[in-house]
Design a protein around this motif. Structure first.
Motif, PDB file in Angstrom:
ATOM      1  N   THR A 158      -2.589   2.058  -5.554  1.00 37.39           N
ATOM      2  CA  THR A 158      -2.201   1.719  -4.187  1.00 37.39           C
ATOM      3  C   THR A 158      -2.574   0.270  -3.878  1.00 37.39           C
ATOM      4  N   ARG A 159      -1.829  -0.314  -2.948  1.00 32.89           N
ATOM      5  CA  ARG A 159      -2.143  -1.654  -2.426  1.00 32.89           C
ATOM      6  C   ARG A 159      -2.755  -1.563  -1.026  1.00 32.89           C
ATOM      7  N   ALA A 160      -2.957  -0.344  -0.555  1.00 33.48           N
ATOM      8  CA  ALA A 160      -3.367  -0.155   0.834  1.00 33.48           C
ATOM      9  C   ALA A 160      -4.789  -0.612   1.115  1.00 33.48           C
ATOM     10  N   VAL A 161      -5.641  -0.667   0.091  1.00 34.18           N
ATOM     11  CA  VAL A 161      -7.048  -1.008   0.322  1.00 34.18           C
ATOM     12  C   VAL A 161      -7.235  -2.498   0.551  1.00 34.18           C
ATOM     13  N   ASP A 162      -6.688  -3.315  -0.345  1.00 32.56           N
ATOM     14  CA  ASP A 162      -6.932  -4.756  -0.231  1.00 32.56           C
ATOM     15  C   ASP A 162      -5.715  -5.610  -0.570  1.00 32.56           C
ATOM     16  N   GLY A 163      -4.539  -4.997  -0.616  1.00 33.72           N
ATOM     17  CA  GLY A 163      -3.339  -5.777  -0.870  1.00 33.72           C
ATOM     18  C   GLY A 163      -3.040  -6.001  -2.335  1.00 33.72           C
ATOM     19  N   LEU A 164      -3.930  -5.550  -3.231  1.00 29.91           N
ATOM     20  CA  LEU A 164      -3.743  -5.690  -4.664  1.00 29.91           C
ATOM     21  C   LEU A 164      -3.611  -4.313  -5.304  1.00 29.91           C
TER      22      LEU A 164
ATOM     23  N   ARG B  50      -6.620   9.981  -5.516  1.00 26.11           N
ATOM     24  CA  ARG B  50      -5.925  10.281  -4.272  1.00 26.11           C
ATOM     25  C   ARG B  50      -6.904  10.964  -3.311  1.00 26.11           C
ATOM     26  N   SER B  51      -6.773  10.678  -2.042  1.00 19.65           N
ATOM     27  CA  SER B  51      -7.619  11.325  -1.045  1.00 19.65           C
ATOM     28  C   SER B  51      -6.942  11.209   0.311  1.00 19.65           C
TER      29      SER B  51
ATOM     30  N   ALA C 144      -4.375   8.193   1.771  1.00 18.42           N
ATOM     31  CA  ALA C 144      -3.119   8.493   2.449  1.00 18.42           C
ATOM     32  C   ALA C 144      -3.092   7.868   3.844  1.00 18.42           C
ATOM     33  N   ALA C 145      -4.219   7.932   4.550  1.00 15.31           N
ATOM     34  CA  ALA C 145      -4.297   7.356   5.894  1.00 15.31           C
ATOM     35  C   ALA C 145      -4.163   5.839   5.846  1.00 15.31           C
ATOM     36  N   LEU C 146      -4.785   5.203   4.850  1.00 12.99           N
ATOM     37  CA  LEU C 146      -4.681   3.755   4.709  1.00 12.99           C
ATOM     38  C   LEU C 146      -3.241   3.342   4.427  1.00 12.99           C
ATOM     39  N   GLU C 147      -2.551   4.142   3.633  1.00 18.53           N
ATOM     40  CA  GLU C 147      -1.170   3.811   3.307  1.00 18.53           C
ATOM     41  C   GLU C 147      -0.252   3.990   4.514  1.00 18.53           C
ATOM     42  N   ARG C 148      -0.618   4.888   5.427  1.00 17.35           N
ATOM     43  CA  ARG C 148       0.184   5.084   6.642  1.00 17.35           C
ATOM     44  C   ARG C 148      -0.133   4.050   7.724  1.00 17.35           C
ATOM     45  N   ALA C 149      -1.333   3.490   7.660  1.00 16.50           N
ATOM     46  CA  ALA C 149      -1.783   2.585   8.725  1.00 16.50           C
ATOM     47  C   ALA C 149      -0.971   1.290   8.732  1.00 16.50           C
ATOM     48  N   GLY C 150      -0.816   0.708   9.896  1.00 19.71           N
ATOM     49  CA  GLY C 150      -0.120  -0.563  10.019  1.00 19.71           C
ATOM     50  C   GLY C 150      -1.006  -1.724   9.597  1.00 19.71           C
TER      51      GLY C 150
END
Length: 359
Positions: free
Chosen positions: A221-227, A233-234, A238-244
């Motif tokens: 995923t790139r949701a944590v820090d853009g990389l 999976r947790s 999933a929440a980070l990936e949905r967040a704006g």
């Protein structure tokens, strides 16, 4: 088993325990070293004084060689290098390419320099600058990772450089070591496999989450820090990936402040580190700010045991690991398996007979 790696760093076995933040502390590193492999102390989440204490604790637990992982782009990289020189650390490893000047200073003092790379061109660059060896991590590896599988990347790098190459990404047993040696590698580096040992300081509840994971439970995923970041999976992921992006940036600022207090860094030094990170990885300022998520989200799980509020970096091998051996048991198992596999390869039986009969 003697390879270019064992000769270079003075360990008994061609195995490396990688420098995982919040995980690779004195307890795990010394256990790895006493087992005959190369333990790497993770320093990015430590203050300089904390690193000094950690090095001395490792030295109090073992006489075997070990290394320290450094951030080459950190504003205090020079202070940390002087520290490992003063403390007589055998190996310096890097997640990002160290400068030619930094490599030269370490080599002049007799320190073995082993950067970790994820692309052939990066291996060629650091080898040309004087690196003594390289760790090559394929896409299967945990944490920040690339897109090329180890089985494709490893032979590319081995063919391209004249220094020992250590394979990383997807290794957890003797079969993997035998395969890496067949490719021409000098050994293998493992993160997740050493994280899942009884000597690892990671809370038992978190280890249980890893052991329960299947291969499909490991994602990038790139949701944590853009990389690109490989982890379990947790619900949090999933929440980070949905967040704006706006809420992500607010969270990043909060985490940056928390990490500043924990690490003892000033805001000025953190900005300096951010500039270096942006330049070294061609990131936007937004991505640099998001990168503040990583240390604190990892700490929440790896130190505090909060699987609900933390992320769990993981290689794909997390989906096939089922036990928690000690480092000694793990190293002995891997080496026994590798030797048995190599000795059992077609043609080896006739070689053994020839040696026995003197032919």
């Amino acid at each position: 088993m003697t390879t270019e790696l064992t000769r270079l760093v003075g360990v008994r076995h061609p195995l490396v325990q990688t420098g995982m933040g919040w995980v690779a502390g004195p307890r795990l590193v010394s256990a790895t070293a006493n087992a005959g492999a190369l333990g790497i102390l993770a320093s990015a989440t430590m203050t300089v004084d904390g690193l000094r204490e950690a090095i001395r604790e490792v030295k109090s637990r073992t006489d075997a060689p070990f290394g320290v992982n450094l951030r080459a782009d950190a504003a205090d990289a020079g202070d940390r290098v002087r520290l490992i020189l003063d403390e007589g650390v055998r190996v310096a490893s890097f997640a990002l390419a160290p400068s030619p000047e930094l490599i030269a200073a370490l080599k002049e003092a007799g320190v073995v320099v082993i950067p970790t790379v994820g692309a052939r061109r990066h291996a060629e660059k650091v080898a040309a600058w004087g690196a003594d060896a390289v760790i090559v991590q394929g896409a299967e590896g945990g944490g920040h990772t690339g897109e090329v599988a180890t089985t494709v990347l490893l032979p590319q790098v081995i063919d391209a450089v004249d220094v020992p190459v250590v394979a990383a990404g997807g290794f957890f047993d003797g079969r993997g070591l035998a395969a890496a040696l067949a490719y021409g590698a000098a050994g293998v580096a493992m993160g997740t496999r050493f994280l899942l040992t009884s000597d690892s300081p990671v809370p038992e509840a978190v280890k249980a989450r890893y052991l329960a994971a299947s291969v499909r439970d490991v994602t990038v995923t790139r949701a944590v820090d853009g990389l690109p970041h490989r982890m379990l999976r947790s619900d949090l992921v999933a929440a980070l990936e949905r967040a704006g992006r706006a809420s992500a940036l607010v969270r990043a600022v909060r985490h940056a402040g928390a990490f500043r207090r924990l690490s003892g860094l000033t805001w000025h030094r953190m900005v300096q580190d951010g500039r270096a990170l942006r330049h070294g990885r061609d990131l936007t300022w937004s991505q640099v700010l998001l990168a503040a998520n990583t240390p604190m989200l990892l700490k929440a799980s790896m130190v505090d045991g909060r699987t609900d509020t933390g992320v769990m970096a993981a290689g794909q091998v997390a989906g096939v690991i089922e036990d928690l051996p000690s480092c000694k048991e793990l190293v002995e198992r891997v080496m026994t398996e590798a030797v048995e596999i190599i000795e059992g390869l077609p043609g080896r039986e006739s070689e053994a007979r020839d040696r026995a009969t003197g032919e």
